[in-house]
Scaffold this motif. Sequence first.
Motif, PDB file in Angstrom:
ATOM      1  N   ASN A  94       0.827  -1.353   0.013  1.00 52.39           N
ATOM      2  CA  ASN A  94       0.014  -0.086   0.048  1.00 52.39           C
ATOM      3  C   ASN A  94       0.745   1.386  -0.214  1.00 52.39           C
ATOM      4  O   ASN A  94       0.406   2.489  -0.360  1.00 52.39           O
ATOM      5  CB  ASN A  94      -0.944  -0.083   1.265  1.00 52.39           C
ATOM      6  N   ILE A  95       2.010   1.151   0.372  1.00 56.88           N
ATOM      7  CA  ILE A  95       3.028   2.282   0.562  1.00 56.88           C
ATOM      8  C   ILE A  95       3.037   2.874  -1.001  1.00 56.88           C
ATOM      9  O   ILE A  95       3.258   4.044  -0.984  1.00 56.88           O
ATOM     10  CB  ILE A  95       4.171   1.849   1.097  1.00 56.88           C
ATOM     11  N   ALA A  96       3.298   2.152  -1.987  1.00 57.87           N
ATOM     12  CA  ALA A  96       3.564   2.337  -3.385  1.00 57.87           C
ATOM     13  C   ALA A  96       2.223   2.580  -4.041  1.00 57.87           C
ATOM     14  O   ALA A  96       2.340   3.565  -4.896  1.00 57.87           O
ATOM     15  CB  ALA A  96       4.474   1.330  -3.875  1.00 57.87           C
ATOM     16  N   ARG A  97       1.327   2.029  -3.623  1.00 60.05           N
ATOM     17  CA  ARG A  97       0.176   1.839  -4.442  1.00 60.05           C
ATOM     18  C   ARG A  97      -0.717   3.236  -4.091  1.00 60.05           C
ATOM     19  O   ARG A  97      -1.316   3.893  -4.959  1.00 60.05           O
ATOM     20  CB  ARG A  97      -0.728   0.821  -3.785  1.00 60.05           C
ATOM     21  N   TRP A  98      -0.643   3.642  -2.990  1.00 65.74           N
ATOM     22  CA  TRP A  98      -1.387   5.016  -2.614  1.00 65.74           C
ATOM     23  C   TRP A  98      -0.605   6.149  -2.537  1.00 65.74           C
ATOM     24  O   TRP A  98       0.508   6.256  -1.960  1.00 65.74           O
ATOM     25  CB  TRP A  98      -2.117   5.195  -1.245  1.00 65.74           C
ATOM     26  N   GLY A  99      -0.777   7.245  -3.481  1.00 67.09           N
ATOM     27  CA  GLY A  99       0.066   8.362  -3.555  1.00 67.09           C
ATOM     28  C   GLY A  99       0.364   9.371  -2.169  1.00 67.09           C
ATOM     29  O   GLY A  99       1.117   9.956  -2.166  1.00 67.09           O
ATOM     30  N   HIS A 100      -0.591   9.149  -1.401  1.00 74.16           N
ATOM     31  CA  HIS A 100      -0.660  10.083  -0.291  1.00 74.16           C
ATOM     32  C   HIS A 100       0.174   9.536   0.632  1.00 74.16           C
ATOM     33  O   HIS A 100       0.382  10.478   1.721  1.00 74.16           O
ATOM     34  CB  HIS A 100      -2.130  10.320   0.325  1.00 74.16           C
ATOM     35  N   THR A 101       0.836   8.493   0.628  1.00 75.51           N
ATOM     36  CA  THR A 101       1.884   7.787   1.521  1.00 75.51           C
ATOM     37  C   THR A 101       3.143   8.690   1.653  1.00 75.51           C
ATOM     38  O   THR A 101       3.912   8.612   2.469  1.00 75.51           O
ATOM     39  CB  THR A 101       2.185   6.538   1.249  1.00 75.51           C
ATOM     40  N   GLY A 102       3.586   9.128   0.170  1.00 69.35           N
ATOM     41  CA  GLY A 102       4.634  10.000  -0.045  1.00 69.35           C
ATOM     42  C   GLY A 102       5.716   8.903   0.175  1.00 69.35           C
ATOM     43  O   GLY A 102       7.051   9.047   0.512  1.00 69.35           O
ATOM     44  N   GLY A 103       5.717   7.612   0.032  1.00 68.18           N
ATOM     45  CA  GLY A 103       6.636   6.864   0.170  1.00 68.18           C
ATOM     46  C   GLY A 103       6.963   6.187   1.676  1.00 68.18           C
ATOM     47  O   GLY A 103       7.993   5.446   1.858  1.00 68.18           O
ATOM     48  N   ILE A 104       6.272   6.994   2.560  1.00 68.72           N
ATOM     49  CA  ILE A 104       6.607   6.642   4.033  1.00 68.72           C
ATOM     50  C   ILE A 104       5.679   5.372   4.696  1.00 68.72           C
ATOM     51  O   ILE A 104       4.512   5.515   4.412  1.00 68.72           O
ATOM     52  CB  ILE A 104       6.247   8.054   4.750  1.00 68.72           C
ATOM     53  N   ASP A 105       6.368   4.376   5.522  1.00 68.79           N
ATOM     54  CA  ASP A 105       5.629   3.441   6.035  1.00 68.79           C
ATOM     55  C   ASP A 105       5.065   3.926   7.246  1.00 68.79           C
ATOM     56  O   ASP A 105       5.235   3.191   8.360  1.00 68.79           O
ATOM     57  CB  ASP A 105       6.762   2.347   6.077  1.00 68.79           C
TER      58      ASP A 105
END
Length: 266
Positions: A164-175
């Motif tokens: 989901n970290i890469a799938r969702w843009g709002h994560t900014g790549g942060i776990d």
Amino acid sequence: MNLQLHHGDCLEILPALDAGSHDVVVTSPPYNLGINYRTYKDTTARADFLEWCKEWAAQVKRVLTDEGSFFLNVGAAPSNPLFPHQVLLALTDELFVLQNTFHWIKSITIETRAGETISAGHFKPINSKRFVNDCHEYVFHLTKAGQVPLNRRAAGVPYQDKSNIARWGHTGGIDKRCRGNTWFIPYETIVSRDKQRPHPATFPVALVEQCLRLHGMGEATRLLDPFLGIGSSAVAAKRSGIRQFSGIELDEHYLEVARDRLNELI
């Protein structure tokens, strides 16, 4: 850290504090449920109790900044389930806006993905043919206008599914994601209630730390607890290394216990 512990009635001490002098308030007032405190008589008529709550809450609003957060922990008895909501309605009639409602989960049983049933946490069991064990309390997040920005990720949790970290843009790549409004924060296991938790109604230090992370001011935070008890919020303030803490407690013995807990951190 600027640490101020006041012995006395919060209705006498709060008016002496400067307006807008605190960023966060975390507290748990007496519940008016007949709890056996040492000094305070927890059996006031409901209407009188709610008026008293509005009095001290008005002072809390005065000393809170416009961008401040007031985290109010309120529990209930199974036979009196409307009590937290009555307090909330009294404080949101003219004083505050309810911005978030958090459920402090003390004990929970879940089934894992592997099919295993796990129970964690502590609760006070009741012997009743009408009610189930009460394993949670409320933490109402009150603000002056309902517009206070929060650091949701600082109080968050890692993703269960890392894809989901890469799938969702709002994560900014942060776990790390928003934890949501259910907080599983169990009491620490103790051996002796009289020695380690000599107060009939406390919240864990970790509950206050979670509120501080969520508000998001870090070390610059100025925290207030007008019902200090044995000092869990003061311990959280010291452990978090924040700028300033003010606590008020009516019972001298509880205040002394709070001081002892703080001294243990040195």
